[in-house]
Write a protein that holds these residues in place. Structure first.
Motif, short mmCIF file in Angstrom:
data_model
loop_
_atom_site.label_atom_id
_atom_site.label_comp_id
_atom_site.label_asym_id
_atom_site.label_seq_id
_atom_site.Cartn_x
_atom_site.Cartn_y
_atom_site.Cartn_z
N PHE A 348 0.71 -1.33 0.35
CA PHE A 348 -0.45 -0.06 0.06
C PHE A 348 0.98 1.11 0.45
N ALA A 349 0.69 1.80 -1.17
CA ALA A 349 1.61 3.11 -1.21
C ALA A 349 1.18 4.30 -1.02
N GLU A 350 1.88 5.28 -1.17
CA GLU A 350 1.72 6.35 -0.73
C GLU A 350 0.88 7.21 -2.50
N THR A 351 0.24 8.07 -2.79
CA THR A 351 0.19 8.98 -4.10
C THR A 351 1.41 8.91 -4.78
N ALA A 352 3.03 8.90 -4.82
CA ALA A 352 4.03 9.06 -5.04
C ALA A 352 4.48 7.53 -5.64
N GLY A 353 3.78 5.90 -5.41
CA GLY A 353 4.02 5.65 -5.26
C GLY A 353 3.28 4.92 -6.61
N GLY A 354 2.06 5.77 -6.71
CA GLY A 354 1.30 5.36 -7.28
C GLY A 354 1.42 5.90 -8.93
N VAL A 355 2.32 6.89 -8.65
CA VAL A 355 3.24 8.08 -10.10
C VAL A 355 4.35 7.36 -10.63
N THR A 356 4.52 6.60 -9.21
CA THR A 356 6.20 5.10 -9.74
C THR A 356 5.40 4.05 -10.27
N THR A 357 4.50 3.31 -10.07
CA THR A 357 4.02 2.09 -10.52
C THR A 357 3.06 2.55 -12.47
N ALA A 358 3.06 3.87 -12.66
CA ALA A 358 1.94 3.49 -13.19
C ALA A 358 2.23 4.41 -14.32
N CYS A 359 3.30 5.13 -14.22
CA CYS A 359 4.90 6.08 -15.19
C CYS A 359 5.11 4.99 -16.01
N THR A 360 5.90 3.99 -15.03
CA THR A 360 6.17 2.23 -14.99
C THR A 360 5.67 1.42 -16.47
N ARG A 361 4.51 1.30 -16.25
CA ARG A 361 2.90 1.30 -16.97
C ARG A 361 3.53 1.66 -18.39
N LYS A 362 3.22 2.98 -18.45
CA LYS A 362 3.20 4.11 -19.39
C LYS A 362 4.70 3.74 -19.96
N LEU A 363 5.84 3.77 -19.30
CA LEU A 363 7.33 4.02 -20.13
C LEU A 363 7.60 1.82 -20.67
N ILE A 364 6.59 1.46 -20.17
CA ILE A 364 6.90 -0.46 -20.70
C ILE A 364 6.10 -0.17 -22.38
N GLU A 365 5.03 0.56 -21.80
CA GLU A 365 4.03 0.86 -23.60
C GLU A 365 4.32 1.25 -23.82
N THR A 366 5.01 2.60 -24.02
CA THR A 366 5.36 2.46 -25.24
C THR A 366 6.73 2.38 -25.52
N GLY A 367 7.45 1.35 -25.02
CA GLY A 367 8.55 1.28 -25.50
C GLY A 367 9.82 1.28 -24.67
N LYS A 368 9.62 2.13 -24.29
CA LYS A 368 10.88 3.45 -23.58
C LYS A 368 11.89 2.02 -22.51
N LEU A 369 11.26 1.37 -21.91
CA LEU A 369 11.16 0.30 -20.29
C LEU A 369 11.23 -1.48 -21.86
N PRO A 370 12.26 -1.70 -22.22
CA PRO A 370 11.92 -2.94 -22.71
C PRO A 370 11.43 -4.25 -22.04
N ARG A 371 10.66 -5.10 -22.14
CA ARG A 371 10.43 -5.72 -21.04
C ARG A 371 10.62 -7.17 -21.18
N ASP A 372 12.28 -7.20 -21.75
CA ASP A 372 12.82 -8.61 -21.52
C ASP A 372 13.96 -7.93 -20.49
N GLU A 373 14.18 -7.24 -19.82
CA GLU A 373 15.59 -6.71 -19.17
C GLU A 373 14.61 -6.73 -17.66
#
Ligand SMILES: *Cc1c(COP(=O)(O)O)cnc(C)c1O
Ligand SMILES: [Zn+2]
Length: 421
Positions: A348-373
């Motif tokens: 259970f994270a505070e709002t900043a944790g929601g930011v990090t999780t949601a940005c990670t999702r976005k970075l993965i979806e846009t291909g900035k974060l590779p899926r296999d590393e």
């Protein structure tokens, strides 16, 4: 007076490199560049081994040669070494192979990563002879200064924007500190603090003690490496307010590499912010290192709402130099991020944790974060402190009479459950 540390040698201007003595100062006289702790890495390299670190207590002070105090730590001696959780369910939800959560929601004693920076700042404040300590804060820093000052017997003043969450306000008041709410945004709180610091000579952890404070963030990076079996993760996603934590995790990976505690390997750092106050992320996305201030932050993510981020320029260069990137997310995405992390990993994270999780999702979806590393996400504060953000967004308990019949009628029907099993 403690004997000077043989490892922590000076303060040093990030711009011109001029050296300064290890006092309560934070800007260069010549170019107003920020001062940063400098070390004798050759001396550290002769003593600091994996074996020595592993022989020490599980706290951030197991890396003490790389932290800027002279003697033994005296404040926050139990801070750090929070869990690094292998987050397989979240990895699956996000469609990546290898994901870890560095879980600073359970940092001791105030449930955010700020206990790391305060532990260093107040240990150093005592070495420098301060009796009164203070800070400008978006909430978590205030909690940590209040708690750690209380346990150290130091007098404290914490200055915050007047509209912070209840949990953050109470989470400072309870320690008996002086809590001052300011009508205004964080930048105005911070400006007032600079004036007070100049006038009364108190130890402001994020003003005149900032070079010491900031170094505490490195411990998060050191721990990640050690907990990964002495490896740097390929990708690290980090929430940004002033941008300091991101620059210090970058520095930590560099120091461990320089000292041979990890093998040299490429790594990338990524920054996460809220769209309603995302000046660093937005500059990064525009392809510039000129950070445009946000005069009126508008987001539920109050802990990251710094409109004029002191380390924004350096954070952008750290991301750029390592091939990383930045993202920002709306308040709705933040709430989805909080729930996703909670439902997948039980964190259970505070709002900043929601930011990090949601940005990670976005970075993965846009291909900035590779899926296999390998990816590590830094979750920096506990959700119980920002309950307002999700009140009414997670449903409500079903309320029934204390009767088995009612339970079977309204909650769990054994026949229906058998039929669908
Ligand atoms: C302070 C804070 C950060 C990061 O702050 P920086 O100023 O960028 O170092 C991240 N998460 C939480 C919860 C914080 O309180
Ligand atoms: Zn300088």
């Amino acid at each position: 007076m403690d004997k000077p540390s043989p490892y922590f040698s000076n303060l040093k201007c990030r711009e011109c490199g001029k050296l300064y003595p290890k006092e309560a100062i934070h800007v260069c006289d010549f170019d107003f560049g920020p001062l940063e702790a400098a070390y004798d890495y050759e001396a550290i390299g002769k003593v600091l081994t994996r074996q020595l670190i592993e022989s020490r207590a599980h706290t951030m002070w197991r890396y003490r040669e790389l932290l800027p105090i002279d003697g033994e730590p005296t404040v926050g001696t139990q801070v750090g070494f929070t869990p690094l959780v292998k987050a397989d369910r979240l990895a699956k939800a996000l469609g990546v192979r290898e994901l870890y959560v560095k879980n600073d929601t359970v940092n001791y004693p105030t449930l955010s990563f700020k206990d790391r920076v305060v532990s260093v700042a107040l240990s150093r404040a005592r070495e420098l002879g301060f009796k009164t300590v203070a800070c400008a804060s978006t909430g978590n820093l205030a909690n940590s200064v209040a708690a750690n000052a209380a346990s150290a017997g130091l007098k404290s003043y914490v200055l915050i924007p007047a509209d912070l969450e209840q949990g953050k306000v109470l989470g400072s008041l309870v320690y008996g500190t002086n809590v001052i709410g300011i009508h205004g945004a964080y930048d105005q709180v911070n400006r007032l603090c600079s004036e007070i610091a100049g006038k009364y000579g108190w130890g402001f952890v994020n003003v005149n003690l900032r070079p010491y404070y900031a170094e505490g963030s490195k411990s998060m990076g050191f721990e990640i490496c050690e907990q990964l079996g002495w490896h740097i993760p390929r990708h690290t996603v980090i929430p940004m307010a002033s941008g300091s934590l991101l620059t210090k995790i970058h520095k930590a990976y560099g120091e461990f590499t320089k000292l041979g505690l990890v093998d040299a390997a490429p790594f990338s750092v990524y920054g996460a912010q809220a769209t309603g106050c995302g000046p660093i992320a937005q500059a990064m996305k525009r392809g510039t290192d000129i950070v445009k201030p946000v005069p009126k932050p508008e987001t539920i993510v109050k802990s990251l709402a710094i409109g004029t981020p002191a380390d924004g320029y350096y954070a952008i260069h750290a991301m750029r130099d390592t091939g990383g990137f930045a993202e920002d997310v709306t308040d709705e995405e933040v709430i989805e991020g909080i729930k996703l992390l909670a439902e997948c990993e039980g964190i259970f994270a505070e709002t900043a944790g929601g930011v990090t999780t949601a940005c990670t999702r976005k970075l993965i979806e846009t291909g900035k974060l590779p899926r296999d590393e390998s990816i590590v996400i830094c979750i920096t504060g506990h959700g119980l402190k920002t309950q307002e953000a999700i009140v009414g967004k997670c449903g409500a308990p079903r309320v029934i009479k204390p009767s088995l019949r009612e339970f079977e009628e309204q909650v769990y029907n054994p026949d229906a459950a058998a039929a669908t099993a």
